[in-house]
Scaffold this motif. Structure first.
Motif, PDB file in Angstrom:
ATOM      1  N   LEU A  27      15.816  66.889  13.419  1.00 21.17           N
ATOM      2  CA  LEU A  27      15.470  65.614  13.512  1.00 21.17           C
ATOM      3  C   LEU A  27      16.374  64.877  14.832  1.00 21.17           C
ATOM      4  CD1 LEU A  27      15.893  64.458   9.655  1.00 21.17           C
ATOM      5  CD2 LEU A  27      13.541  64.714  10.981  1.00 21.17           C
TER       6      LEU A  27
ATOM      7  N   THR B 152      10.801  65.539  17.309  1.00 20.51           N
ATOM      8  CA  THR B 152      10.617  65.096  15.967  1.00 20.51           C
ATOM      9  C   THR B 152       9.803  63.500  16.356  1.00 20.51           C
ATOM     10  OG1 THR B 152      12.988  65.522  15.658  1.00 20.51           O
ATOM     11  CG2 THR B 152      12.038  63.647  14.420  1.00 20.51           C
TER      12      THR B 152
ATOM     13  N   ARG C 164      15.646  59.506   5.584  1.00 19.03           N
ATOM     14  CA  ARG C 164      16.122  60.924   6.252  1.00 19.03           C
ATOM     15  C   ARG C 164      16.368  61.800   4.757  1.00 19.03           C
ATOM     16  NH1 ARG C 164      20.457  59.973  10.132  1.00 19.03           N
ATOM     17  NH2 ARG C 164      21.790  60.072   8.281  1.00 19.03           N
TER      18      ARG C 164
END
Length: 822
Positions: free
Chosen positions: A495, A500, A807
């Motif tokens: 990430l 990403t 997340r």
């Protein structure tokens, strides 16, 4: 004895099948009894709301998982039967129906196993190729279409393969192989001419003496009569690279006569005497060139290149070599022409552009530096094999045996023997591998747990839309990716990578239907073309940047409903007018007409997005609902706001409710607002049709609440979409006040954008569940079925424990055991 056991076993299996069939038939009859008692008044022969009849559930319908799931969901959510139904079931009757439906859906889901092969989507194909070869191919329009009728474009169950698709894949593979590696190509020679206006004068409209005089010859030569004259060449270069440009023509002895705007006279040359074209040009004859980017349609009048710009001198008899791109214009001037009387002048007729030109071979590209270092065309077949084996591990996303490589080695060997060049062999091998099922499909096995390489690929195609990197490959080789802690650590690492951004853009564009912004513009009477040029690209990027911020800061999903910040630029603030933040000013576009963005390229906006905290006065700007892009794409062609479209978008994006129009329903077009009728009043007339009201009572209130935003998302208290928009009986020409008061389908009254946010916050459980389900479907690259409900609930509960932080949701998905199974 064995024979008798076999007969008994067969009899027992037959009995079990018969018993199961009877049980299924009993369940269907039990469901039919419920429907006949409570549902047929709205979904029967005389009336079938939403094009659904439940008076005769046959075997085919009983085996339709989509239909049964819709019924189950409607009952589970309390949407059906409606509270005003003639008869309403008791709780135990509800539970009994849900049980038989659940049993049948489980049986159907067991049969509905995910496909063994998952085809790469167009985006995944393009990214994989570019990451393996270090290229920047734009391949989406060349590849087979992705079927996105159900879910996302990576939904493997809908990514089919036909003979026509294979032909497309072969053509693309051939293009890639020939572009990535080849023997030194023969340069292409193209001749441009003044006769065809590929070569033309390059001058500002206010400087008549900047126009190049032309001679009355068939070739229409242009004369470099003064140093201020600039002549342009518009080359049709398709591939960026180094090219040689040689201008060709002849010399004359002539006198320059200046032009005059007052007398409407262009510059000219007189007293002409031709000089023999075979004469050697004088040593002091020199020219200069300058490269500028194409102006585009609508900008044909351009400013001349200033004298102090970075001009580069060259000898016209030799020409010059330079790097050219598809959007370059070559501008020439003559340095040796002096002011005054008669003198020698160069007349250009043609220009020869040769390229691409290579000083050495192979060129200094990513592919040759990475895979062919210290190898030239004379290298042997063994070197070709080693390079293909290395490429295959990446293209096939895992180890490849020599036996599996034999077919590609054969293609390469044949090419090497024929052309005596390793590059021809590599080209043949790459072409074959790009057409292989091991490249075109994700290899995940038939059922059960994925192997480590399949886990690596699932992780990378989820979070990067591309193949695994070396770290994931190495962890797969070590067998460590079945450890959830390792997957969690790798997810955090991934990430942080630039790749990403691909996931963010791809997911946001599909989740929120941003593709619509490619085809819609605001009406010129509401928002001028100069104003829209300022924000044309910004409104597409705003939701992407907002998602990035929620992800990178690990914020809660409720920020998509309402937030105390926005991600904007000075250009976007031209719309929003948030105090304390800069506001950009539109620049004038040449010409007054509306020009398609395909034909016109506005000035590139390079402003970076920044996070701006909102005070109480601007708080209504928080979240996604008020963003300009969404307000524009949910209008009637940018002409006036449409609560239908806005409500349907909110329903789909925040509630996960995809409205489907019955096939046999004839829908009349909504009447546009007029001088005497608001859009809200035209909607009320439209909803009078009972068949239309089924969907409209769901979506219209959600759209009406957003009526304070005009077509581009600016706040309004009065309507301005239609000229002279005046209320009935108002002779002063005033405008209708916006009435954003409305009532939710469940009876909750609310008003305006803040009222809608309050409703959505009250329903945040439903929004969060829909979001989690969407994200899980995207991660698994397939449509979820009834068997997935248990995992969806588990993921939802885990997400709730961390306040639905974005997340953390991704981490929970990838680290779950469920993620590592088919």
């Amino acid at each position: 004895m064995n024979h008798r056991i076999t007969k008994v076993a067969a009899f027992l299996l037959l009995f079990a099948d018969a018993h199961a069939s009877c049980s299924i038939a009993d369940d269907r009859m039990q469901s039919q009894h419920f429907f006949n008692t409570f549902c047929v008044s709205c979904h029967g022969m005389e009336k079938s709301k939403a094009d659904l009849r439940l008076d005769q559930i046959d075997v085919q319908q009983w085996n339709d998982p989509s239909l049964l799931n819709d019924i189950y969901t409607a009952i589970e959510s309390g949407e059906m039967p409606p509270e005003d139904a003639p008869k309403f079931p008791e709780p135990d009757q509800f539970k009994a129906l849900q049980k038989v439906l659940r049993n049948q859906l489980h049986l159907l889901a067991e049969k509905q196993k995910p496909g063994m092969l998952k085809r790469l989507s167009r985006v995944e194909y393009q990214n994989t190729v570019n990451d393996v070869f270090g290229s920047d191919f734009s391949l989406l329009d060349r590849l087979p279409l992705d079927n996105i009728e159900a879910g996302f474009n990576n939904n493997a169950d809908n990514l089919h393969m036909s003979v026509f698709d294979m032909e497309l894949y072969f053509n693309v593979a051939n293009l890639i192989a020939e572009s990535v590696v080849s023997d030194k190509p023969a340069p292409r020679v193209v001749v441009y001419s003044t006769k065809d206006t590929d070569i033309d004068t390059h001058s500002h409209k206010d400087n008549t003496n900047g126009f190049a005089p032309s001679l009355s010859l068939a070739s229409r030569p242009l004369v470099f009569a003064t140093q201020s004259i600039q002549i342009k060449i518009n080359p049709s270069v398709k591939t960026s690279g180094v090219y040689r440009i040689v201008p060709k023509g002849f010399y004359i002895q002539a006198k320059f006569v200046a032009g005059s705007r007052v007398e409407e006279r262009l510059p000219a040359v007189t007293d002409i005497s031709e000089i023999n074209t075979n004469d050697t040009p004088p040593t002091d004859h020199s020219m200069s060139y300058f490269l500028r980017k194409n102006s585009g349609v609508g900008q044909s009048i351009v400013t001349v290149i200033p004298k102090n710009a970075a001009w580069k001198d060259f000898n016209p008899s030799i020409g010059f070599t330079t790097q050219l791109s598809s959007d370059d214009t070559i501008v020439l001037r003559c340095n040796s022409v002096k002011g005054g009387g008669p003198q020698r002048m160069f007349c250009i007729e043609t220009a020869t552009i040769t390229g691409r030109v290579y000083e050495s071979w192979p060129p200094d590209t990513y592919f040759y530096k990475t895979y062919c270092k210290d190898i030239d065309a004379s290298a042997g077949y063994e070197a070709c094999q080693a390079i293909l084996k290395r490429l295959a591990r990446k293209l096939f996303r895992g180890p490849v045996s020599d036996a599996e490589m034999q077919q590609f080695y054969k293609h390469a060997m044949k090419a090497v023997a024929q052309d005596r060049s390793i590059f021809s062999g590599l080209q043949a091998g790459i072409r074959g591998m790009l057409c292989s099922p091991k490249f075109l499909f994700k290899q995940e096995g038939e059922s059960g747990p994925l192997d480590n390489y399949a886990i690596a690929a699932r992780m990378s195609y989820f979070l990067w839309n591309s193949l695994p990197d070396e770290m994931l490959f190495e962890l797969a080789r070590q067998g460590k990716l079945k450890d959830p802690k390792v997957r969690r650590e790798q997810t955090l690492r991934m990430l942080q990578a630039a790749r990403t951004d691909r996931f963010v853009r791809d997911y946001v564009y599909q989740w929120l239907d941003l593709k619509k912004l490619k085809i819609i513009e605001p009406d010129l009477s509401i928002f001028t073309v100069d104003e829209f040029d300022l924000v044309r690209d910004q409104i597409k990027e705003e939701p992407v940047e907002f998602f990035k911020e929620v992800l990178s800061s690990n914020l809660s999903l409720v920020n998509f409903i309402d937030s105390d910040f926005v991600m904007i630029t000075p250009e976007l603030n031209y719309i929003y007018r948030i105090e304390g933040h800069p506001v950009a000013t539109p620049s004038k576009r040449p010409g007054a007409s509306k020009i398609s963005p395909k034909d016109y390229r506005p000035k590139e906006i390079t402003s970076e997005f920044s996070k701006v905290m909102l005070d109480e006065k601007d708080r209504y700007r928080g979240g996604l609902l008020s963003q300009a892009g969404f307000m524009l794409m949910t209008t009637n062609n940018g002409e006036y706001t449409n609560p239908f479209y806005r409500g349907a978008w909110v329903l789909k994006s925040f509630y996960g409710d995809h409205l489907e129009t019955p096939e046999d329903l004839e829908i009349s077009a909504i009447s546009p607002p007029t001088k005497t009728e608001t859009i809200k009043e035209t909607i009320d007339a439209h909803r009078a049709d009972a068949s239309c009201n089924i969907c409209h009572k769901k979506m219209d209130p959600l759209g009406i609440a957003l009526e304070n935003f005009d077509v581009i998302g600016r706040w309004r208290d009065q309507y301005t979409d239609v000229s002279n928009y005046a209320p009935k009986g108002n002779k002063k020409g005033g405008r209708f006040p916006v009435d954003a008061r409305t009532v939710h389908i469940d009876g909750r009254a609310f008003e305006g954008p803040q009222g809608l946010k309050t409703i959505l916050m009250e329903d945040k459980e439903r929004f969060s569940k829909a979001f989690v389900e969407n994200m899980l479907s995207y991660a698994m690259a397939r449509e979820l079925n009834f068997l997935d409900r248990e995992h969806i609930e588990q993921l939802y509960e885990q997400s709730a424990n961390t306040n639905f932080r974005l997340r953390d949701i991704l981490l929970e998905i990838v680290s779950s055991d469920y993620f590592t199974r088919r």
